[in-house]
Design a protein around this motif. Structure first.
Motif, mmCIF file in Angstrom:
data_model
loop_
_atom_site.group_PDB
_atom_site.id
_atom_site.type_symbol
_atom_site.label_atom_id
_atom_site.label_comp_id
_atom_site.label_asym_id
_atom_site.label_seq_id
_atom_site.Cartn_x
_atom_site.Cartn_y
_atom_site.Cartn_z
ATOM 1 N N LEU A 235 25.996 28.321 16.335
ATOM 2 C CA LEU A 235 25.748 27.561 15.486
ATOM 3 C C LEU A 235 26.627 26.740 14.572
ATOM 4 O O LEU A 235 26.833 25.745 14.412
ATOM 5 N N ASN A 236 27.744 27.724 13.646
ATOM 6 C CA ASN A 236 27.910 27.282 12.365
ATOM 7 C C ASN A 236 29.355 26.682 13.041
ATOM 8 O O ASN A 236 29.620 25.218 12.847
ATOM 9 N N ALA A 237 30.277 26.918 14.169
ATOM 10 C CA ALA A 237 31.479 26.543 14.355
ATOM 11 C C ALA A 237 31.123 24.882 15.395
ATOM 12 O O ALA A 237 31.268 24.115 15.217
ATOM 13 N N GLY A 238 30.076 25.192 15.881
ATOM 14 C CA GLY A 238 29.977 24.203 16.461
ATOM 15 C C GLY A 238 29.474 22.735 15.705
ATOM 16 O O GLY A 238 29.013 21.570 15.734
ATOM 17 N N HIS A 239 27.992 23.273 14.755
ATOM 18 C CA HIS A 239 27.523 22.037 13.720
ATOM 19 C C HIS A 239 28.464 21.723 13.199
ATOM 20 O O HIS A 239 28.469 20.373 13.110
ATOM 21 N N GLU A 240 29.352 22.406 12.341
ATOM 22 C CA GLU A 240 30.568 21.928 11.690
ATOM 23 C C GLU A 240 31.366 20.563 12.324
ATOM 24 O O GLU A 240 31.669 19.334 11.911
ATOM 25 N N ALA A 241 31.997 20.935 12.992
ATOM 26 C CA ALA A 241 32.708 20.648 14.415
ATOM 27 C C ALA A 241 31.873 18.895 14.326
ATOM 28 O O ALA A 241 32.588 17.980 14.454
ATOM 29 N N THR A 242 31.150 19.387 15.140
ATOM 30 C CA THR A 242 30.205 18.040 15.710
ATOM 31 C C THR A 242 29.488 17.172 14.419
ATOM 32 O O THR A 242 30.094 15.723 14.929
ATOM 33 N N VAL A 243 29.213 17.405 13.764
ATOM 34 C CA VAL A 243 28.901 16.638 12.372
ATOM 35 C C VAL A 243 30.131 16.124 11.958
ATOM 36 O O VAL A 243 29.291 14.602 11.933
ATOM 37 N N HIS A 244 31.210 16.329 11.702
ATOM 38 C CA HIS A 244 32.313 15.864 11.361
ATOM 39 C C HIS A 244 32.641 14.595 11.867
ATOM 40 O O HIS A 244 33.748 13.854 11.428
ATOM 41 N N THR A 245 33.070 15.427 13.328
ATOM 42 C CA THR A 245 33.524 14.468 14.057
ATOM 43 C C THR A 245 33.113 13.292 14.388
ATOM 44 O O THR A 245 33.263 12.161 14.937
ATOM 45 N N ILE A 246 31.787 13.204 14.867
ATOM 46 C CA ILE A 246 30.482 11.750 14.727
ATOM 47 C C ILE A 246 31.023 10.994 13.876
ATOM 48 O O ILE A 246 31.349 9.720 13.442
ATOM 49 N N GLY A 247 31.199 11.675 12.210
ATOM 50 C CA GLY A 247 30.755 10.858 10.706
ATOM 51 C C GLY A 247 32.398 10.533 10.976
ATOM 52 O O GLY A 247 32.597 8.903 10.469
ATOM 53 N N ASN A 248 33.268 11.154 11.156
ATOM 54 C CA ASN A 248 35.049 10.543 10.845
ATOM 55 C C ASN A 248 35.293 9.522 12.380
ATOM 56 O O ASN A 248 36.231 8.928 11.775
ATOM 57 N N GLY A 249 34.496 9.610 12.972
ATOM 58 C CA GLY A 249 34.714 9.089 14.408
ATOM 59 C C GLY A 249 33.650 7.775 14.569
ATOM 60 O O GLY A 249 34.520 6.740 14.346
ATOM 61 N N VAL A 250 33.252 7.394 13.761
ATOM 62 C CA VAL A 250 32.082 6.626 13.675
ATOM 63 C C VAL A 250 32.073 5.535 11.950
ATOM 64 O O VAL A 250 32.881 4.802 12.167
ATOM 65 N N LYS A 251 33.361 6.535 11.163
ATOM 66 C CA LYS A 251 33.588 5.704 10.238
ATOM 67 C C LYS A 251 35.378 5.149 10.498
ATOM 68 O O LYS A 251 35.146 4.121 10.901
ATOM 69 N N THR A 252 36.093 5.549 11.756
ATOM 70 C CA THR A 252 36.804 4.882 12.026
ATOM 71 C C THR A 252 36.760 3.991 12.749
ATOM 72 O O THR A 252 37.796 2.505 13.297
ATOM 73 N N LEU A 253 35.668 3.597 13.896
ATOM 74 C CA LEU A 253 35.615 2.715 14.779
ATOM 75 C C LEU A 253 34.859 1.747 14.288
ATOM 76 O O LEU A 253 35.506 0.506 14.407
ATOM 77 N N LEU A 254 34.472 1.342 13.075
ATOM 78 C CA LEU A 254 33.956 0.607 12.455
ATOM 79 C C LEU A 254 34.731 0.022 11.340
ATOM 80 O O LEU A 254 35.352 -1.509 10.736
ATOM 81 N N GLU A 255 36.062 0.800 11.064
ATOM 82 C CA GLU A 255 37.166 0.657 9.943
ATOM 83 C C GLU A 255 37.673 -0.983 11.226
ATOM 84 O O GLU A 255 39.108 -1.240 10.755
ATOM 85 N N GLN A 256 37.871 0.040 12.301
ATOM 86 C CA GLN A 256 39.112 -0.316 13.099
ATOM 87 C C GLN A 256 38.339 -1.286 14.399
ATOM 88 O O GLN A 256 39.000 -2.177 15.380
ATOM 89 N N ARG A 257 36.955 -1.731 14.362
ATOM 90 C CA ARG A 257 36.058 -2.339 14.821
ATOM 91 C C ARG A 257 36.166 -1.974 16.293
ATOM 92 O O ARG A 257 36.864 -2.967 17.037
ATOM 93 N N ASP A 258 36.230 -1.082 16.837
ATOM 94 C CA ASP A 258 36.194 -0.890 18.418
ATOM 95 C C ASP A 258 35.360 -0.234 19.095
ATOM 96 O O ASP A 258 35.479 0.691 19.749
ATOM 97 N N ALA A 259 34.692 -0.699 18.319
ATOM 98 C CA ALA A 259 32.988 -0.223 19.527
ATOM 99 C C ALA A 259 33.299 -0.675 20.435
ATOM 100 O O ALA A 259 32.859 0.492 21.162
#
Length: 392
Positions: A235-259
């Protein structure tokens, strides 16, 4: 070996640690990071070799072990039985048993539920805009793991609160208050799982916890303490990693307009680039059990070293223009899930969640854009956003 000084609490570092990793990489195979009092490396070749070298490991050598402070006993009682903190033969046995229950088939079977959950969470998001972390990225993985384990979904908020409190023990900002919160959470988590395990022993279900209870090898099962530590780790490792990867990833895609690169034929490459470019875990430590040489630098037995995974992911000797987000680049192995015997056991589930969630998110909210520049939280050695406020 050069010495470099950089506080992980420095505001500029929190927002962008990559220039420091460039300095580390340029200074040699290892440098002494004064804040952590250990040699660290940001070179991909060295990180990859160290992760796979059996002469290094996570288990603390006996001569460096310290008695557990009584007020932290509940937390370290879990750590002592965690796969992440053990080496062979204990790690080998635990991992083999867990893999027998945490199968690829069990993970793949979650896809329809993950798809439906993504749509439900988007349906429930505030009209016009809101914090994607709060309404989507945080609830998604904790509900998925709760369902996988056979935990009532109504208890997911408790799991999330305990997880968030416990991971504070690994952060540079750790203090007495955060230690107390983490220990209380560890005890509450242990009590909760102890009761749930007894329930599943009497009435097994078609869930991962029942599978972990039943699995055996050479007549041995996971002990109660091993079961609890394994569930907490998942739970701890899986949750922490997935939350931040989704957040960081969406941020990057929106900044890069690569959706648009989330189409079926491109999504896997895009996900790997998200993981490479701005991963959730930046520092992974190991102990040297004997003298080991990396690119001419000898690490003495009994030395703890730090592997800067995110720095290795941006090594120009491995990736062309590594500081550029390029979803079309040829996929190479990155270090966001580690490597070797401690390669993240939950990586397939994390990848499945992201592979399903991100295309649905951009398809359902095509007008999605940043409402304000997002800031990273003071979470090191994790790297994730405080919030991701969007308009859609």
């Amino acid at each position: 070996m050069q010495t470099l000084t950089q506080s992980p609490l420095d505001a500029e570092f929190v927002q962008n640690p990559y220039p420091f990793y460039d300095r580390v990489r340029a200074a040699g195979p290892f440098v002494h990071w004064s804040h952590y009092k250990m040699p660290v490396t940001a070179r991909a070749v060295v990180v990859g070799a160290a992760l796979r070298d059996r002469r290094l490991g996570r288990e603390i050598p006996a001569e460096h072990a310290h008695p557990t402070p009584p007020h932290l006993e509940a937390f370290y009682a879990l750590e002592r039985h965690s796969m992440l903190e053990l080496e062979a033969p204990h790690h080998t046995r635990l991992r083999r048993l867990v893999v027998r229950a945490f199968t690829s088939g069990r993970i793949a079977a979650l896809a329809p539920d993950i798809t439906a959950l993504c749509h439900r969470l988007i349906d429930d998001m505030p009209d016009g805009g809101g914090d994607l972390l709060k309404h989507f990225a945080k609830p998604l993985p904790v509900i998925v793991i709760a369902r996988l384990l056979g935990v009532p979904e109504t208890d997911a908020p408790d799991l999330l609160a305990w997880s968030n409190a416990m991971v504070q023990m690994y952060q540079a900002r750790r203090n007495d208050v955060l230690e107390a919160e983490a220990t209380q959470a560890a005890q509450a988590f242990t009590d909760y799982l102890s009761a749930l395990i007894e329930t599943r022993r009497k009435a097994p279900g078609d869930d991962l916890l029942s599978g972990l209870i039943a699995v055996q090898e050479d007549g041995t099962h996971l002990s109660r303490d091993e079961l609890i530590a394994t569930v907490v780790l998942l739970l701890n490792a899986g949750h922490e990693a997935t939350v931040h990867t989704i957040g960081n990833g969406v941020k990057t895609l929106l900044e890069q307009r690569d959706a648009p690169l989330l189409g079926e034929d491109r999504v896997d490459g895009t996900l790997e680039e998200i993981l490479r470019f701005d991963p959730p875990l930046h520092l992974f430590t190991r102990w040297a059990y004997e003298d080991v040489s990396f690119q001419g630098e000898v690490i003495k037995a009994g030395t703890q070293i730090g592997l800067l995974l995110a720095g290795a992911n941006r090594d120009p000797d491995t990736w062309d223009r590594p500081n550029t987000f390029n979803p079309t680049r040829p996929v190479k192995t990155n270090f966001s899930f580690g490597a070797g015997t401690h390669f993240c056991i939950g990586a397939p589930l994390a990848r499945l969640e992201m592979r399903i969630a991100l295309p649905i998110l951009f398809a359902r909210l095509p007008a999605m854009r940043l409402a304000q520049p997002p800031l990273y939280g003071d979470l090191y050695h994790f790297h994730g956003l405080e919030a991701l406020n969007l308009r859609y």
